[in-house]
Design an enzyme around this catalytic site. Structure first.
Site, PDB file in Angstrom:
ATOM      1  N   ASP A  13       0.786  -1.097  -0.008  1.00 55.88           N
ATOM      2  CA  ASP A  13       0.004   0.007  -0.021  1.00 55.88           C
ATOM      3  C   ASP A  13       0.900   1.107   0.048  1.00 55.88           C
ATOM      4  O   ASP A  13       0.439   2.362   0.413  1.00 55.88           O
ATOM      5  CB  ASP A  13      -1.064  -0.115   1.324  1.00 55.88           C
ATOM      6  CG  ASP A  13      -1.863  -1.358   1.296  1.00 55.88           C
ATOM      7  OD1 ASP A  13      -2.579  -1.691   0.197  1.00 55.88           O
ATOM      8  OD2 ASP A  13      -1.908  -1.753   2.492  1.00 55.88           O
ATOM      9  N   LYS A  16       2.116   2.124  -5.213  1.00 53.80           N
ATOM     10  CA  LYS A  16       2.886   1.633  -6.427  1.00 53.80           C
ATOM     11  C   LYS A  16       1.963   1.837  -7.779  1.00 53.80           C
ATOM     12  O   LYS A  16       2.468   1.895  -8.798  1.00 53.80           O
ATOM     13  CB  LYS A  16       3.261   0.144  -6.224  1.00 53.80           C
ATOM     14  CG  LYS A  16       4.112  -0.288  -5.110  1.00 53.80           C
ATOM     15  CD  LYS A  16       4.308  -1.594  -4.838  1.00 53.80           C
ATOM     16  CE  LYS A  16       3.254  -2.474  -4.329  1.00 53.80           C
ATOM     17  NZ  LYS A  16       2.942  -2.191  -3.059  1.00 53.80           N
ATOM     18  N   HIS A  41      -5.335  -1.678  -6.203  1.00 51.44           N
ATOM     19  CA  HIS A  41      -5.444  -0.372  -6.120  1.00 51.44           C
ATOM     20  C   HIS A  41      -6.427   0.368  -7.207  1.00 51.44           C
ATOM     21  O   HIS A  41      -6.862  -0.339  -8.052  1.00 51.44           O
ATOM     22  CB  HIS A  41      -4.119   0.365  -6.593  1.00 51.44           C
ATOM     23  CG  HIS A  41      -3.336  -0.239  -7.963  1.00 51.44           C
ATOM     24  ND1 HIS A  41      -2.420  -1.208  -7.931  1.00 51.44           N
ATOM     25  CD2 HIS A  41      -3.664  -0.221  -9.257  1.00 51.44           C
ATOM     26  CE1 HIS A  41      -1.983  -1.634  -9.154  1.00 51.44           C
ATOM     27  NE2 HIS A  41      -2.895  -1.176  -9.895  1.00 51.44           N
ATOM     28  N   GLN A 222       2.326  -6.053  -3.329  1.00 52.89           N
ATOM     29  CA  GLN A 222       2.591  -6.036  -1.702  1.00 52.89           C
ATOM     30  C   GLN A 222       3.896  -5.355  -1.610  1.00 52.89           C
ATOM     31  O   GLN A 222       4.355  -4.577  -2.403  1.00 52.89           O
ATOM     32  CB  GLN A 222       2.892  -7.671  -1.027  1.00 52.89           C
ATOM     33  CG  GLN A 222       1.516  -8.262  -0.910  1.00 52.89           C
ATOM     34  CD  GLN A 222       0.963  -8.947  -2.242  1.00 52.89           C
ATOM     35  OE1 GLN A 222       1.859  -9.417  -2.685  1.00 52.89           O
ATOM     36  NE2 GLN A 222      -0.262  -8.845  -2.492  1.00 52.89           N
TER      37      GLN A 222
HETATM   38  P1  IMP Z   1      -2.312 -12.982   2.044  1.00 57.40           P
HETATM   39  O1  IMP Z   1      -1.532 -12.389   1.123  1.00 57.40           O
HETATM   40  O2  IMP Z   1      -3.885 -12.613   1.958  1.00 57.40           O
HETATM   41  O3  IMP Z   1      -2.228 -14.369   2.641  1.00 57.40           O
HETATM   42  O4  IMP Z   1      -2.231 -12.041   3.437  1.00 57.40           O
HETATM   43  C1  IMP Z   1      -0.936 -12.055   4.175  1.00 57.40           C
HETATM   44  C2  IMP Z   1      -0.578 -10.986   4.834  1.00 57.40           C
HETATM   45  O5  IMP Z   1      -0.194  -9.981   3.791  1.00 57.40           O
HETATM   46  C3  IMP Z   1      -1.765 -10.107   5.689  1.00 57.40           C
HETATM   47  O6  IMP Z   1      -1.061  -9.461   6.701  1.00 57.40           O
HETATM   48  C4  IMP Z   1      -2.158  -9.261   4.542  1.00 57.40           C
HETATM   49  O7  IMP Z   1      -2.908  -8.092   5.169  1.00 57.40           O
HETATM   50  C5  IMP Z   1      -1.085  -8.757   3.751  1.00 57.40           C
HETATM   51  N1  IMP Z   1      -1.232  -8.091   2.462  1.00 57.40           N
HETATM   52  C6  IMP Z   1      -1.439  -9.098   1.246  1.00 57.40           C
HETATM   53  N2  IMP Z   1      -1.458  -8.270   0.203  1.00 57.40           N
HETATM   54  C7  IMP Z   1      -1.494  -6.993   0.758  1.00 57.40           C
HETATM   55  C8  IMP Z   1      -1.381  -5.723  -0.079  1.00 57.40           C
HETATM   56  O8  IMP Z   1      -1.711  -5.665  -1.262  1.00 57.40           O
HETATM   57  N3  IMP Z   1      -1.247  -4.589   0.749  1.00 57.40           N
HETATM   58  C9  IMP Z   1      -0.799  -4.926   1.815  1.00 57.40           C
HETATM   59  N4  IMP Z   1      -0.757  -5.901   2.646  1.00 57.40           N
HETATM   60  C10 IMP Z   1      -1.244  -7.034   2.063  1.00 57.40           C
END
Ligand code: IMP
Length: 451
Positions: A13, A16, A41, A222
């Protein structure tokens, strides 16, 4: 030409999407290389807003080629929703959108398993986006996964059935409700014909484009601190979100990459669980959340907010080899009297400047802050760094010195015009000498970038 990686330097976040959109005029193709629809986004196109989770924002530039690389995990339902939205808005992408046959399919059972596991974990939960990302990468690594290209051949149905049975048992054991097998199978069958035109051997395609002299922009999702190897494990995502992932996740070798632009938010946010040394659980945290509109694009969750953590960002800078920084959301700090920046951690009686390797240590650290004066004036829409209040220029310089990398871009608002593009040496190199195209896109004129 230049082949450049865009990488988040925090926990995602960082903004990007805007930076990729801004840089598009200097590149022929945008390539996603990891993650799936956990990313997201919002982009504005004419009078419409799109929430894009899988398709790169480059799709809104009519000439830009867009690729979903082999390191991704793709939920076709999400993808079709995005493509339908683009079609409705009159965006033509038919001959310029490609999906790697080696990317993995997010089967409909994965999000259900993700949610059941999280619910069962109680307080220890990761706080995933519930998109099935962990189960998809787990199936890939244990070699049970189904790849996009498998859907075009025979034999995939028994692999899906096998997963529905095995994972269905786990869901039931966790107290959840397992999806019905024939419904899962029907959904997967529905996907095949619609996916077919986009599936390609993108690894050859990308390397061929490089040979032809095209410039590629690799869009990381991410952020580096969510990387499965180098982030705050286990509070991470399941893919390689540092710049290194761009090569494994696209099939483009390291020798073809020219460098990395790191995207750094002027403060820090995090969604989900895990250590966050500079978190502000007070009125200041609330101020950053409200002013920065820090609510997740994918889940709508309020983001945890805190001061800029240069120890964590320094770790990201090292891991991703950041050459040039794009500093985002500087304007969110516009009203503050004082701005704090974390420049060290106090850990077990000592001051450390490097990022500890485990969550139990990270949970014990206390931030050591340097206090900088606020500027208390608007920065929105400044076109040159020298237009910024002196205290804001000093904030930028402080970050540059600390991270030992130049800030090439400063974003002071969500719109393209709200961006300072500097004639910074590395940024110029990483945009293949096409910096003026970016300045033109940002400022709507042909003025060269200046300091
Ligand atoms: P997952 O990727 O859904 O398995 O989540 C794992 C961790 O990564 C969690 O803390 C999510 O909130 C974080 N996360 C996954 N994708 C994003 C993103 O695009 N932005 C911010 N945090 C993310």
């Amino acid at each position: 030409m230049a082949n450049t990686i865009i990488n988040g330097m925090q926990w995602g976040d960082e903004g990007k999407g805007k930076i990729v959109d801004l840089l598009c005029p200097a590149f022929d193709a945008v390539v996603r290389y990891q993650g799936g629809d956990n990313a997201g986004h919002t982009v504005k196109f004419e009078d419409r807003h799109f929430a894009l989770h899988l398709v790169p924002s480059g799709i809104l530039h009519p000439e830009t080629l867009c690729v979903l690389g082999s390191g991704m995990v793709i939920n076709p339902d999400t993808l079709f929703r995005e493509l339908d939205g683009l079609t409705e808005a009159g965006v033509d992408f038919e001959d310029r959108f490609f999906i790697s046959k080696r990317a993995h399919v997010v089967l409909p059972i994965y999000p259900v398993l993700d949610q059941a596991r999280e619910a069962a974990m109680g307080k220890a939960q990761i706080g995933t986006t519930a998109r099935g990302i962990g189960p998809a990468y787990e199936s890939k690594i244990t070699r049970f996964g189904v790849r996009m290209g498998d859907l075009l051949a025979s034999g995939w149905e028994s692999r899906v059935e096998d997963q529905v049975e095995r994972l269905g048992r786990e869901i039931v054991a966790l107290g959840g409700e397992a999806p019905v097998e024939h419904e899962v199978m029907a959904r997967c069958r529905d996907w095949v014909e619609r996916l077919r035109p986009y599936l390609a051997e993108t690894e050859s395609l990308l390397n061929g484009w490089i040979v032809d002299g095209k410039s590629l922009l690799f869009e990381g999702a991410q952020g580096a601190l969510l990387d499965v190897d180098h982030g705050t494990y286990p509070y991470v995502t399941s893919s390689s979100s540092t710049a290194g992932g761009a090569c494994t996740g696209s099939g483009v070798p390291p020798t073809s990459i020219d460098g990395v632009i790191g995207v750094l938010k002027a403060y820090t946010t995090r969604v989900g669980g895990g250590p966050f040394a500079t978190e502000l659980e007070d009125a200041m945290g609330e101020h950053l959340r409200e002013r920065g509109n820090e609510f997740g694009t994918t889940t709508g969750r309020p983001r945890r907010c805190g001061w800029l953590d240069l120890v964590a960002a320094g770790h990201a800078r090292m891991l991703s080899g950041v050459d040039s920084i794009a500093l985002t959301k500087l304007d969110v700090l516009d009203e503050l009297d004082e701005i704090r920046v974390c420049v060290g951690y106090r850990l077990e009686g000592e001051i450390v400047k490097s990022f500890p390797p485990s969550v139990d240590l990270l949970e014990k650290v206390e931030p050591v802050y340097e206090s900088l004066p606020g500027w208390k004036q608007t920065t929105v829409g400044a076109l040159l760094l020298s237009d910024l209040p002196q205290a804001a220029q000093d904030y930028v310089s402080f970050i540059e010195e600390w991270l030992e990398a130049g800030v090439g871009i400063v974003s002071t608002g969500p719109r393209r015009e709200e961006t300072i593009v500097r004639d910074e040496e590395n940024l110029s190199r990483l945009t293949g000498g096409r910096l003026s195209d970016i300045v033109e896109a940002a400022a709507g004129n042909k003025a060269p970038a200046r300091n």
